[in-house]
Write a protein that holds these residues in place. Structure first.
Motif, mmCIF file in Angstrom:
data_model
loop_
_atom_site.group_PDB
_atom_site.id
_atom_site.type_symbol
_atom_site.label_atom_id
_atom_site.label_comp_id
_atom_site.label_asym_id
_atom_site.label_seq_id
_atom_site.Cartn_x
_atom_site.Cartn_y
_atom_site.Cartn_z
ATOM 1 N N ALA A 12 -28.649 -23.887 14.445
ATOM 2 C CA ALA A 12 -29.792 -22.965 14.407
ATOM 3 C C ALA A 12 -30.146 -22.598 12.971
ATOM 4 C CB ALA A 12 -29.477 -21.717 15.222
ATOM 5 N N LEU A 13 -29.138 -22.377 12.131
ATOM 6 C CA LEU A 13 -29.396 -22.068 10.717
ATOM 7 C C LEU A 13 -30.015 -23.262 9.997
ATOM 8 C CD1 LEU A 13 -26.137 -20.110 9.893
ATOM 9 C CD2 LEU A 13 -28.452 -19.175 10.083
ATOM 10 N N LEU A 14 -29.583 -24.445 10.350
ATOM 11 C CA LEU A 14 -30.145 -25.662 9.769
ATOM 12 C C LEU A 14 -31.622 -25.796 10.140
ATOM 13 C CD1 LEU A 14 -29.723 -28.309 8.207
ATOM 14 C CD2 LEU A 14 -28.936 -29.329 10.332
ATOM 15 N N ASP A 15 -31.955 -25.538 11.413
ATOM 16 C CA ASP A 15 -33.351 -25.578 11.845
ATOM 17 C C ASP A 15 -34.196 -24.565 11.076
ATOM 18 O OD1 ASP A 15 -33.129 -27.621 13.715
ATOM 19 O OD2 ASP A 15 -32.613 -26.246 15.343
ATOM 20 N N ALA A 16 -33.663 -23.349 10.914
ATOM 21 C CA ALA A 16 -34.399 -22.303 10.205
ATOM 22 C C ALA A 16 -34.638 -22.672 8.744
ATOM 23 C CB ALA A 16 -33.645 -20.983 10.302
ATOM 24 N N LEU A 17 -33.617 -23.235 8.102
ATOM 25 C CA LEU A 17 -33.755 -23.630 6.703
ATOM 26 C C LEU A 17 -34.775 -24.756 6.547
ATOM 27 C CD1 LEU A 17 -32.538 -22.982 3.893
ATOM 28 C CD2 LEU A 17 -31.009 -24.909 4.258
ATOM 29 N N ALA A 18 -34.756 -25.717 7.474
ATOM 30 C CA ALA A 18 -35.710 -26.824 7.419
ATOM 31 C C ALA A 18 -37.133 -26.322 7.662
ATOM 32 C CB ALA A 18 -35.341 -27.891 8.440
ATOM 33 N N LYS A 19 -37.277 -25.338 8.549
ATOM 34 C CA LYS A 19 -38.610 -24.787 8.844
ATOM 35 C C LYS A 19 -39.194 -24.070 7.623
ATOM 36 C CE LYS A 19 -39.474 -23.345 12.962
ATOM 37 N NZ LYS A 19 -39.516 -22.567 14.212
ATOM 38 N N GLU A 20 -38.316 -23.488 6.794
ATOM 39 C CA GLU A 20 -38.759 -22.832 5.566
ATOM 40 C C GLU A 20 -39.239 -23.839 4.527
ATOM 41 O OE1 GLU A 20 -35.521 -20.515 4.087
ATOM 42 O OE2 GLU A 20 -35.514 -19.192 5.835
ATOM 43 N N GLY A 21 -38.877 -25.107 4.694
ATOM 44 C CA GLY A 21 -39.305 -26.140 3.757
ATOM 45 C C GLY A 21 -38.330 -26.388 2.626
ATOM 46 N N ALA A 22 -37.066 -26.052 2.828
ATOM 47 C CA ALA A 22 -36.058 -26.260 1.784
ATOM 48 C C ALA A 22 -35.878 -27.751 1.498
ATOM 49 C CB ALA A 22 -34.735 -25.653 2.217
ATOM 50 N N ARG A 78 -37.033 -36.676 11.426
ATOM 51 C CA ARG A 78 -35.996 -37.688 11.658
ATOM 52 C C ARG A 78 -34.793 -37.437 10.748
ATOM 53 N NH1 ARG A 78 -39.561 -37.756 14.620
ATOM 54 N NH2 ARG A 78 -38.085 -36.300 15.478
ATOM 55 N N VAL A 79 -35.059 -36.981 9.532
ATOM 56 C CA VAL A 79 -33.972 -36.671 8.603
ATOM 57 C C VAL A 79 -33.154 -35.509 9.150
ATOM 58 C CG1 VAL A 79 -33.430 -35.856 6.283
ATOM 59 C CG2 VAL A 79 -35.210 -37.568 6.607
ATOM 60 N N LEU A 80 -33.835 -34.488 9.671
ATOM 61 C CA LEU A 80 -33.155 -33.333 10.252
ATOM 62 C C LEU A 80 -32.300 -33.758 11.441
ATOM 63 C CD1 LEU A 80 -32.769 -30.276 10.199
ATOM 64 C CD2 LEU A 80 -34.767 -30.086 11.688
ATOM 65 N N ASP A 81 -32.834 -34.638 12.292
ATOM 66 C CA ASP A 81 -32.055 -35.142 13.426
ATOM 67 C C ASP A 81 -30.818 -35.898 12.947
ATOM 68 O OD1 ASP A 81 -33.812 -34.076 15.243
ATOM 69 O OD2 ASP A 81 -34.910 -35.957 15.569
#
Length: 107
Positions: free
Chosen positions: A67-77, A16-19
């Protein structure tokens, strides 16, 4: 807009934070595009930098930002830094004889 967004705040679901971060970025772009253009400009362009923090931010194309934001969030930043600065731009004419890129439907 220069802003550091926390991606893992206490008590909130990370998805939800990412959204909410994506919504804030898109809302800013939409608001800036509504502004009146200066004389001679055709559209609003954006200078964009993105990274885990301000020091590691790299220049990116605005279309790649989500897309970069999704990738960074997936890494657990734990956070991300976004810098979007609107600037007026002029469309460049195509060179004489250049054909627009054809889109193929083959897959």
């Amino acid at each position: 807009m220069r802003k550091t967004y926390p991606l893992r705040p206490e008590g909130k679901h990370p998805d939800r934070v990412l959204d909410a971060v994506k919504h804030d970025i898109r809302k800013y772009q939409k608001r800036e595009r509504r502004r009146e253009l200066p004389e001679g400009a055709h559209f609003w362009d954006f200078d964009c930098r993105f990274g885990a923090d301000k020091d590691s931010a790299q220049t990116v194309h605005p279309g790649e930002l989500i897309a970069l934001l999704d990738a960074l969030a997936k890494e657990g930043a734990p956070q991300c830094y976004v810098e979007l600065l609107a600037k007026p731009a002029v469309r460049q004419p195509r060179p004489a004889g250049a054909e627009p890129e054809a889109v193929s439907d083959e897959e």
